[in-house]
Scaffold this active site. Structure first.
Site, short mmCIF file in Angstrom:
data_model
loop_
_atom_site.label_atom_id
_atom_site.label_comp_id
_atom_site.label_asym_id
_atom_site.label_seq_id
_atom_site.Cartn_x
_atom_site.Cartn_y
_atom_site.Cartn_z
N HIS A 1 61.69 43.03 95.14
CA HIS A 1 63.04 44.05 93.99
C HIS A 1 64.14 44.36 95.25
O HIS A 1 63.85 44.78 97.10
CB HIS A 1 62.48 45.25 93.40
CG HIS A 1 63.16 45.25 92.53
ND1 HIS A 1 65.02 46.31 92.92
CD2 HIS A 1 63.55 45.22 91.35
CE1 HIS A 1 65.49 46.68 91.59
NE2 HIS A 1 64.70 46.51 90.78
N ASP B 1 56.72 49.76 97.69
CA ASP B 1 57.76 49.71 96.55
C ASP B 1 56.12 50.28 95.51
O ASP B 1 55.91 49.46 94.96
CB ASP B 1 58.78 48.96 96.48
CG ASP B 1 58.78 48.99 95.29
OD1 ASP B 1 58.66 49.84 93.85
OD2 ASP B 1 60.41 48.40 94.98
N GLN C 1 56.26 49.40 90.01
CA GLN C 1 56.02 48.91 88.98
C GLN C 1 54.42 49.33 89.45
O GLN C 1 53.46 48.99 88.08
CB GLN C 1 56.15 47.26 89.50
CG GLN C 1 57.69 47.01 88.49
CD GLN C 1 58.02 47.41 87.43
OE1 GLN C 1 57.52 47.50 86.78
NE2 GLN C 1 59.48 47.40 87.11
N LYS D 1 59.55 54.50 84.85
CA LYS D 1 59.60 53.78 84.27
C LYS D 1 57.38 54.44 84.50
O LYS D 1 56.49 53.46 84.05
CB LYS D 1 58.93 52.55 85.65
CG LYS D 1 60.27 52.11 86.08
CD LYS D 1 60.15 50.83 86.89
CE LYS D 1 61.52 50.25 87.11
NZ LYS D 1 62.14 49.58 86.45
N CYS E 1 66.46 41.50 89.14
CA CYS E 1 66.77 42.05 90.25
C CYS E 1 65.81 41.38 91.45
O CYS E 1 65.14 42.30 92.37
CB CYS E 1 66.63 43.63 90.12
SG CYS E 1 67.99 44.60 89.69
C1 PLP Z 1 59.29 46.70 92.02
C2 PLP Z 1 60.68 47.22 91.13
N1 PLP Z 1 61.50 48.57 92.74
C3 PLP Z 1 62.76 48.70 92.22
C4 PLP Z 1 62.78 48.81 91.46
C5 PLP Z 1 64.24 49.78 91.03
O1 PLP Z 1 64.01 50.92 90.39
P1 PLP Z 1 64.95 51.89 89.78
O2 PLP Z 1 66.19 51.15 89.51
O3 PLP Z 1 63.69 53.01 89.33
O4 PLP Z 1 65.48 52.68 91.44
C6 PLP Z 1 62.42 48.53 90.64
C7 PLP Z 1 63.37 48.34 88.80
O5 PLP Z 1 63.16 47.89 87.93
C8 PLP Z 1 61.41 47.92 90.46
O6 PLP Z 1 61.35 47.45 89.26
#
Ligand code: PLP
Length: 411
Positions: free
Chosen positions: A128, A205, A208, A231, A369
Site C-alpha cells: 500500500h 504492515d 489488512q 479496519k 492506494c
Molecule cells: C495494507 C494497508 N496498509 C496501510 C493502510 C493505511 O491505513 P490507514 O489509512 O488506516 O493509515 C491500508 C488502508 O487501506 C491498507 O490496506
C-alpha cells in the site's frame, strides 16, 4: 476449521450493525467494503458513548478521580492490544493515528537513524502507498534506494529472489501481511527469518491482516508490526505501532510536546521511556478505549470462527464471479484473506462501482492506494469486494446479480 467449531450466529451478529438495515437508493445496503473501513458493532459504539458521556477527561494528567479513571481505561485498552498481538509488554505498544502514522514514525526515527547514502530499503511489490511513500521520502533525503521483491501473476511474492535482494546494504524490509488489493497472505514469518539471518530488521504492515488472522508478534519475531483500529471493527483516528522494546528504546522521539517529557528547561528536555516518548499531546482517548472494546468483541466471536465465515464467503464469491466470462479476478494466491479484486471486460471499474452502488452494493473501485500493483497487472483500477464476518452468502449473490446486470447494460 476445527471439527467442533460452531458457525457464527449471523442474525445476532448483524443486529449489532445498524447500518446493515439501512436502504441505499431504495435497496438494502450490501456492505462489501470492510477492507476500506470496517463497520463498528454496537458494543464498541456504546463503550465510546459511555466514555464520552460520563467518563471523559484528559489522561496521564492530574490526581482527580476522573483523570485516574480515564487513564485506567485508556491503559487497559493498551493491555488488550498487548494480549491481542501477544506482545511481551505494553511498553512495546505505541498509540498512533493509524497504520500510516505508525509507518511514518518508524521511517522518521528508526529509519532516519539507520539509513545512509547508498543503503537499500527492501519492500514488496504489493505494498500500500502507506508502506512505500514514507520510505521513498526517507530514501530521497538520505540518498538511499528502494528495492522491490517481485510477485507472480497470481499475486504471490517470489521468495527465490529474496536472498539476492537482501544485501549488506539493506537496512530494513517492509512487507504487507495481507495485500489490500490481491488478498494474498504473505509468508511474513519466513521473510522475517530470512532477513534476520542477515541481521536486517522487518516492519510488517498488518492493516489488512489483524481483522482476519491470529497474529502473534513474538512467534513472527517482527521488529515492527502496525495496524489501524478502523479496519478491526474499531474507530478511526487510532492505530498501533508494535516495536521490539530494544528498538523503541533506541529510537529518538518523533513529535515533541506535552505528555512525552520527563523534564523541560530552556536548556534541555529529557524524555519519557517508550512508549510515552512517542505519544506527544492529548491522545484520542475515546478511540483507544473503542479499539479495546473492538478487540473484546472480536475475541468474543472468535477469530477462528470469523476466518471460517469469511473464507466461505471468499470461496463462494470467487467461484460465482469466475464463472462470468467477462470477469477477470486479480490475485489468485493459494493463501488469501477475504479481499476479491476483479475487472470486467469493457467496463471501467469506476462505472461498475457506480452501477453496483445503484443496486445498494458498496464496493471500492479505484487503485486502492496501490498504484504499483495496478501497474504490475497493467490495469488502471479494479473493483474490490471485501467480506467481513457479518456478510452473508445472499449478499454475495446480490453482488453477482449486480455485476451481471451491469454487463447486460454495457452490451
Ligand atoms: C495494507 C494497508 N496498509 C496501510 C493502510 C493505511 O491505513 P490507514 O489509512 O488506516 O493509515 C491500508 C488502508 O487501506 C491498507 O490496506
Amino acid at each position: 476449521m476445527s471439527a467442533t467449531l460452531q458457525p457464527l450466529d449471523l442474525a445476532a451478529v448483524r443486529r449489532d450493525f445498524p447500518l446493515l438495515s439501512r436502504q441505499l437508493r431504495g435497496k438494502p445496503v450490501v456492505y462489501l467494503d470492510s477492507a476500506v473501513s470496517g463497520q463498528m458493532p454496537l458494543p464498541v459504539i456504546e463503550r465510546m458513548n459511555l466514555y464520552q458521556r460520563e467518563q471523559h477527561t484528559n489522561v496521564h494528567r492530574g490526581v482527580s478521580t476522573l483523570s485516574q479513571e480515564a487513564t485506567d481505561f485508556y491503559e487497559a485498552a493498551r493491555e488488550k492490544v498487548r494480549r491481542f498481538l501477544n506482545a511481551k509488554s505494553v511498553r512495546e505498544l505505541v498509540w498512533t493515528r493509524g497504520t500510516t502514522e505508525a509507518i511514518n514514525l518508524v521511517a522518521q526515527t528508526f529509519g532516519r537513524q539507520r539509513v545512509q547514502a547508498g543503503d537499500e530499503i527492501l519492500l514488496s511489490a504489493m505494498e500500500h502507498h502507506a508502506n512505500i511513500v514514507p520510505w521513498q521520502m526517507l530514501a530521497e533525503e538520505k540518498g538511499a534506494t528502494l528495492k522491490v521483491i517481485p510477485m507472480t501473476d497470481a499475486g504471490e511474492l517470489i521468495l527465490e529472489a529474496l536472498d539476492d535482494l537482501l544485501t549488506d546494504r539493506t537496512k530494513l524490509v517492509g512487507v504487507v501481511h495481507v495485500s489490500n488489493v490481491l488478498g494474498t497472505v504473505n509468508p511474513v514469518k519466513e521473510i522475517i527469518a530470512r532477513a534476520h539471518a542477515k541481521g536486517i530488521p522487518v516492519l510488517v504492515d498488518g492493516a489488512q491482516a489483524v481483522p482476519h488472522l491470529q497474529v502473534d508478534v513474538q512467534d513472527l519475531d517482527a521488529d515492527f508490526y502496525v495496524f489501524s483500529g478502523h479496519k478491526l471493527s474499531g474507530p478511526t483516528g487510532i492505530g498501533v505501532l508494535y516495536g521490539k522494546l530494544a528498538h523503541l528504546e533506541a529510537m529518538p522521539p518523533w513529535h515533541g510536546g506535552g505528555n512525552m517529557i520527563r523534564s523541560v528547561t530552556w536548556e534541555k528536555t529529557t524524555y519519557m521511556a517508550a512508549p510515552g516518548k512517542f505519544e506527544a499531546g492529548t491522545p484520542p482517548i475515546a478511540a483507544a478505549i473503542g479499539l479495546g472494546a473492538a478487540i473484546d468483541y472480536i475475541a468474543a466471536l472468535g477469530l477462528e470462527r470469523i476466518a471460517a465465515q469469511e473464507h466461505a464467503l471468499l470461496t463462494y464469491a470467487t467461484e460465482r464471479l469466475a464463472a462470468i466470462p467477462a470477469v477477470r479476478i486479480l490475485g489468485t494466491a493459494k493463501n488469501k484473506a477475504s479481499v476479491l479484486s476483479f475487472v470486467v471486460e469493457g467496463i471501467h471499474p469506476h462505472d461498475l462501482g457506480s452501477l453496483l452502488d445503484g443496486d445498494g452494493v458498496v464496493v471500492r473501485a479505484g487503485h486502492h492506494c496501490a498504484q504499483p500493483v495496478m501497474a504490475r497487472f497493467n490495469v488502471p483500477a479494479t473493483t474490490r469486494a471485501s467480506f467481513a464476518y457479518f456478510n452473508t452468502h445472499a449478499e454475495v449473490d446480490a453482488l453477482v446479480t449486480a455485476v451481471i446486470r451491469a454487463i447486460e447494460l454495457f452490451k
